[in-house]
Design a protein around this motif. Sequence first.
Motif, PDB file in Angstrom:
ATOM      1  N   LEU A 123      39.030  42.573  32.084  1.00  0.00           N
ATOM      2  CA  LEU A 123      39.944  42.247  33.189  1.00  0.00           C
ATOM      3  C   LEU A 123      40.384  43.517  33.913  1.00  0.00           C
ATOM      4  CD1 LEU A 123      42.237  39.532  31.555  1.00  0.00           C
ATOM      5  CD2 LEU A 123      40.305  39.207  33.099  1.00  0.00           C
ATOM      6  N   ASP A 124      39.940  44.671  33.431  1.00  0.00           N
ATOM      7  CA  ASP A 124      40.304  45.948  34.034  1.00  0.00           C
ATOM      8  C   ASP A 124      39.670  46.045  35.425  1.00  0.00           C
ATOM      9  OD1 ASP A 124      40.630  48.598  34.817  1.00  0.00           O
ATOM     10  OD2 ASP A 124      40.220  49.390  32.813  1.00  0.00           O
ATOM     11  N   PRO A 125      40.492  46.085  36.482  1.00  0.00           N
ATOM     12  CA  PRO A 125      39.938  46.090  37.841  1.00  0.00           C
ATOM     13  C   PRO A 125      39.237  47.387  38.230  1.00  0.00           C
ATOM     14  CG  PRO A 125      42.283  46.481  37.930  1.00  0.00           C
ATOM     15  CD  PRO A 125      41.954  46.165  36.491  1.00  0.00           C
ATOM     16  N   HIS A 126      39.443  48.445  37.449  1.00  0.00           N
ATOM     17  CA  HIS A 126      38.822  49.734  37.759  1.00  0.00           C
ATOM     18  C   HIS A 126      37.671  50.067  36.814  1.00  0.00           C
ATOM     19  CE1 HIS A 126      43.201  50.497  39.032  1.00  0.00           C
ATOM     20  NE2 HIS A 126      42.511  50.189  40.112  1.00  0.00           N
ATOM     21  N   GLY A 127      37.486  49.283  35.787  1.00  0.00           N
ATOM     22  CA  GLY A 127      36.568  49.642  34.714  1.00  0.00           C
ATOM     23  C   GLY A 127      35.102  49.438  34.998  1.00  0.00           C
ATOM     24  N   ARG A 128      34.775  48.444  35.809  1.00  0.00           N
ATOM     25  CA  ARG A 128      33.367  48.134  36.069  1.00  0.00           C
ATOM     26  C   ARG A 128      33.209  47.674  37.506  1.00  0.00           C
ATOM     27  NH1 ARG A 128      30.559  45.495  30.940  1.00  0.00           N
ATOM     28  NH2 ARG A 128      29.203  44.788  32.593  1.00  0.00           N
ATOM     29  N   MET A 129      31.964  47.623  37.969  1.00  0.00           N
ATOM     30  CA  MET A 129      31.693  47.193  39.331  1.00  0.00           C
ATOM     31  C   MET A 129      30.668  46.054  39.333  1.00  0.00           C
ATOM     32  SD  MET A 129      32.835  48.197  42.301  1.00  0.00           S
ATOM     33  CE  MET A 129      32.433  48.248  44.026  1.00  0.00           C
ATOM     34  N   ASP A 130      30.597  45.287  38.235  1.00  0.00           N
ATOM     35  CA  ASP A 130      29.661  44.169  38.189  1.00  0.00           C
ATOM     36  C   ASP A 130      30.277  42.947  38.882  1.00  0.00           C
ATOM     37  OD1 ASP A 130      30.995  42.348  36.065  1.00  0.00           O
ATOM     38  OD2 ASP A 130      30.908  44.315  35.095  1.00  0.00           O
ATOM     39  N   TRP A 131      29.466  41.932  39.088  1.00  0.00           N
ATOM     40  CA  TRP A 131      29.879  40.761  39.854  1.00  0.00           C
ATOM     41  C   TRP A 131      31.122  40.087  39.296  1.00  0.00           C
ATOM     42  CZ3 TRP A 131      30.302  35.475  39.023  1.00  0.00           C
ATOM     43  CH2 TRP A 131      30.441  34.709  40.169  1.00  0.00           C
ATOM     44  N   THR A 132      31.134  39.793  37.986  1.00  0.00           N
ATOM     45  CA  THR A 132      32.280  39.053  37.443  1.00  0.00           C
ATOM     46  C   THR A 132      33.553  39.879  37.482  1.00  0.00           C
ATOM     47  OG1 THR A 132      31.637  39.670  35.191  1.00  0.00           O
ATOM     48  CG2 THR A 132      30.955  37.499  35.968  1.00  0.00           C
ATOM     49  N   THR A 133      33.462  41.162  37.185  1.00  0.00           N
ATOM     50  CA  THR A 133      34.657  42.008  37.240  1.00  0.00           C
ATOM     51  C   THR A 133      35.212  42.043  38.661  1.00  0.00           C
ATOM     52  OG1 THR A 133      33.843  43.357  35.407  1.00  0.00           O
ATOM     53  CG2 THR A 133      35.583  44.316  36.767  1.00  0.00           C
ATOM     54  N   CYS A 134      34.346  42.158  39.652  1.00  0.00           N
ATOM     55  CA  CYS A 134      34.794  42.168  41.050  1.00  0.00           C
ATOM     56  C   CYS A 134      35.408  40.830  41.447  1.00  0.00           C
ATOM     57  CB  CYS A 134      33.639  42.527  41.979  1.00  0.00           C
ATOM     58  SG  CYS A 134      33.093  44.234  41.811  1.00  0.00           S
TER      59      CYS A 134
END
Length: 184
Positions: free
Chosen positions: A42-53
């Motif tokens: 749920l970290d908004p800065h941790g990843r840039m994949d589709w589900t995180t975005c």
Amino acid sequence: MHRRDFLAAAAMAGLSTPAHAFEREGERRNPVLLAGQPVATLDPHGRMDWTTCMVRDAVYDALARHEGDPAAVVPALAESWSVSGDGLTWTFQLAANARFHNGDPVDAEAARASWVRALAQPGTAWMLRDHLVGAGITAPDPRTLVLALRLPLAALPGYLPHVAIINPRQVPAGDPAWLHTHTA
């Protein structure tokens, strides 16, 4: 809000077959958003994949957002911004009435902390590191955020919607993993 509460609400609100809302990994249930890709964090800065975005955009706001087709970058938490003649200093005026979900004001210090955090994470802001460092991000007053770039970056407005503004007052100090399972 806990990860399980958010995801349970999302599954009930948006998925026609809740049985497919989770992927099992041993005893752990990993949430899945429509495309069959688990929500890793749920970290908004941790990843840039589709589900995180998708989760980031559903839960958090940024200084700006994309609107229209073709998409244009328009103000969101920032009411306006200006750029110095040399393109190195970007000054954002934040909306005075913006609040986090718990009622805390969205102030320039929260925006500053969010941008500094994003630059230190592997996800959202990796493409900005040649142009911006944490020391170049300041909050001279509660409604003003300043990004002092090392090199001009004409494409900066396109990145603004991808840097979520979190409430740093909700994140426990010394617990960098807290945002993996919580929202702030």
